[in-house]
Design a protein around this motif. Structure first.
Motif, mmCIF file in Angstrom:
data_model
loop_
_atom_site.group_PDB
_atom_site.id
_atom_site.type_symbol
_atom_site.label_atom_id
_atom_site.label_comp_id
_atom_site.label_asym_id
_atom_site.label_seq_id
_atom_site.Cartn_x
_atom_site.Cartn_y
_atom_site.Cartn_z
ATOM 1 N N TYR A 119 -6.998 -36.393 -11.481
ATOM 2 C CA TYR A 119 -7.929 -36.826 -12.755
ATOM 3 C C TYR A 119 -6.749 -36.629 -13.822
ATOM 4 C CZ TYR A 119 -11.770 -35.883 -15.884
ATOM 5 O OH TYR A 119 -12.577 -35.924 -16.886
ATOM 6 N N LEU A 120 -5.947 -35.543 -13.900
ATOM 7 C CA LEU A 120 -5.112 -35.232 -15.129
ATOM 8 C C LEU A 120 -4.144 -36.604 -15.162
ATOM 9 C CD1 LEU A 120 -4.381 -33.133 -17.141
ATOM 10 C CD2 LEU A 120 -2.814 -32.223 -15.417
ATOM 11 N N LYS A 121 -3.487 -36.860 -13.940
ATOM 12 C CA LYS A 121 -2.466 -37.777 -14.185
ATOM 13 C C LYS A 121 -3.263 -39.135 -15.077
ATOM 14 C CE LYS A 121 1.240 -37.304 -11.106
ATOM 15 N NZ LYS A 121 1.834 -37.567 -9.720
ATOM 16 N N SER A 135 -5.858 -39.464 -16.723
ATOM 17 C CA SER A 135 -6.091 -39.307 -18.500
ATOM 18 C C SER A 135 -4.813 -39.243 -19.059
ATOM 19 C CB SER A 135 -6.923 -38.187 -18.526
ATOM 20 O OG SER A 135 -6.289 -37.101 -18.399
ATOM 21 N N ILE A 136 -3.495 -38.735 -18.416
ATOM 22 C CA ILE A 136 -2.318 -38.526 -19.188
ATOM 23 C C ILE A 136 -1.702 -40.063 -19.442
ATOM 24 C CG2 ILE A 136 -0.076 -38.204 -18.661
ATOM 25 C CD1 ILE A 136 -0.870 -35.469 -17.502
ATOM 26 N N GLN A 137 -1.843 -41.096 -18.155
ATOM 27 C CA GLN A 137 -1.768 -42.285 -18.356
ATOM 28 C C GLN A 137 -2.253 -43.056 -19.622
ATOM 29 O OE1 GLN A 137 1.114 -43.438 -17.334
ATOM 30 N NE2 GLN A 137 1.521 -41.889 -15.848
ATOM 31 N N LYS A 179 -3.855 -41.433 -22.022
ATOM 32 C CA LYS A 179 -3.485 -41.021 -23.377
ATOM 33 C C LYS A 179 -2.206 -41.625 -23.743
ATOM 34 C CE LYS A 179 -4.113 -37.921 -26.648
ATOM 35 N NZ LYS A 179 -5.226 -38.057 -27.574
ATOM 36 N N LYS A 180 -1.252 -41.735 -22.939
ATOM 37 C CA LYS A 180 0.064 -42.287 -23.274
ATOM 38 C C LYS A 180 0.007 -43.869 -23.998
ATOM 39 C CE LYS A 180 4.024 -41.266 -21.062
ATOM 40 N NZ LYS A 180 4.594 -41.049 -19.740
ATOM 41 N N LEU A 222 -1.438 -43.405 -27.305
ATOM 42 C CA LEU A 222 -0.358 -43.157 -28.184
ATOM 43 C C LEU A 222 0.597 -43.899 -28.646
ATOM 44 C CD1 LEU A 222 0.460 -39.320 -26.995
ATOM 45 C CD2 LEU A 222 -0.302 -40.158 -29.324
#
Lengths: 135, 60
Positions: free
Chosen positions: A21-23, A25-27, A29-30, A33
């Motif tokens: 899940y974190l991975k 959402s990190i992708q 977000k990046k 950005l």
């Protein structure tokens, strides 16, 4: 706490789910950005080098070669237009001279000059089939 | 304390549990914050915020 788990047991499964899940959402977000960043970079001029950007039409380009536009069709259309009307068009758009000034110079009335100018605009617009440009 | 407890505590606004989770996932965040071979502090901060929102939103 282990960094690598066997995937067995409720807690380990949960951890793997959370990491996934974190991975994700990190992708995302990046991506957001970098998109926001490139937007800022696109609109920033860091120094005077914007004058050298190819394809960007500056005042110099107009004065040195007034018949060169990035729209290929526009040049041909302008050639077909009467010389006097073309002069009015160039003088008003590129040199930003007023209609009153031009009228005095050409021996026309103010109305005559504006009529000629808008005739040119209409011709260009019809020829290019685009009406999103307001002169 | 296993991961589930830690996560539940963090979701209940336990500061220590959050810090522990952050230190647990720090290597991942550091790795993801490398842009064009250079560690980007701003991206790292944003990803830390992302982790915290993920903790909040994740449904156990």
């Amino acid at each position: 706490m282990k960094f690598w788990n066997s995937g067995k047991g409720e807690s380990n499964i949960l951890q793997n789910q959370f990491t996934r899940y974190l991975k994700t959402s990190i992708q995302r977000k990046k991506v957001d950005l970098f998109r926001a960043r490139s937007k800022v970079y696109d609109h920033e001029c860091f120094d005077d080098s914007w004058q050298d950007i190819p394809g960007l039409i500056t005042v110099d380009v107009y004065f040195n070669s007034p018949a060169q536009f990035d729209t290929i069709g526009l040049e041909q259309i302008l050639r077909q237009i009467e010389k006097r009307d073309r002069y009015i068009f160039y003088a008003h758009v590129l040199d930003e001279r007023t209609f009153t000034e031009l009228a005095a110079e050409l021996g026309l009335t103010y109305k005559g000059v504006t009529a000629a100018y808008y005739r040119v605009i209409h011709k260009i617009r019809d020829a290019l089939r685009g009406d999103e440009y307001e002169f | 304390m296993n991961f589930k407890e830690l996560l539940l505590r963090a979701q209940a606004e336990d500061q220590q549990a959050k810090e522990k989770l952050l230190s647990l996932y720090q290597p991942l965040l550091m790795k993801e914050a490398v842009v064009n071979g250079v560690f980007d502090e701003d991206v790292y901060q944003e990803l830390c915020i992302t982790l915290l929102t993920c903790i909040k939103r994740f449904k156990v």
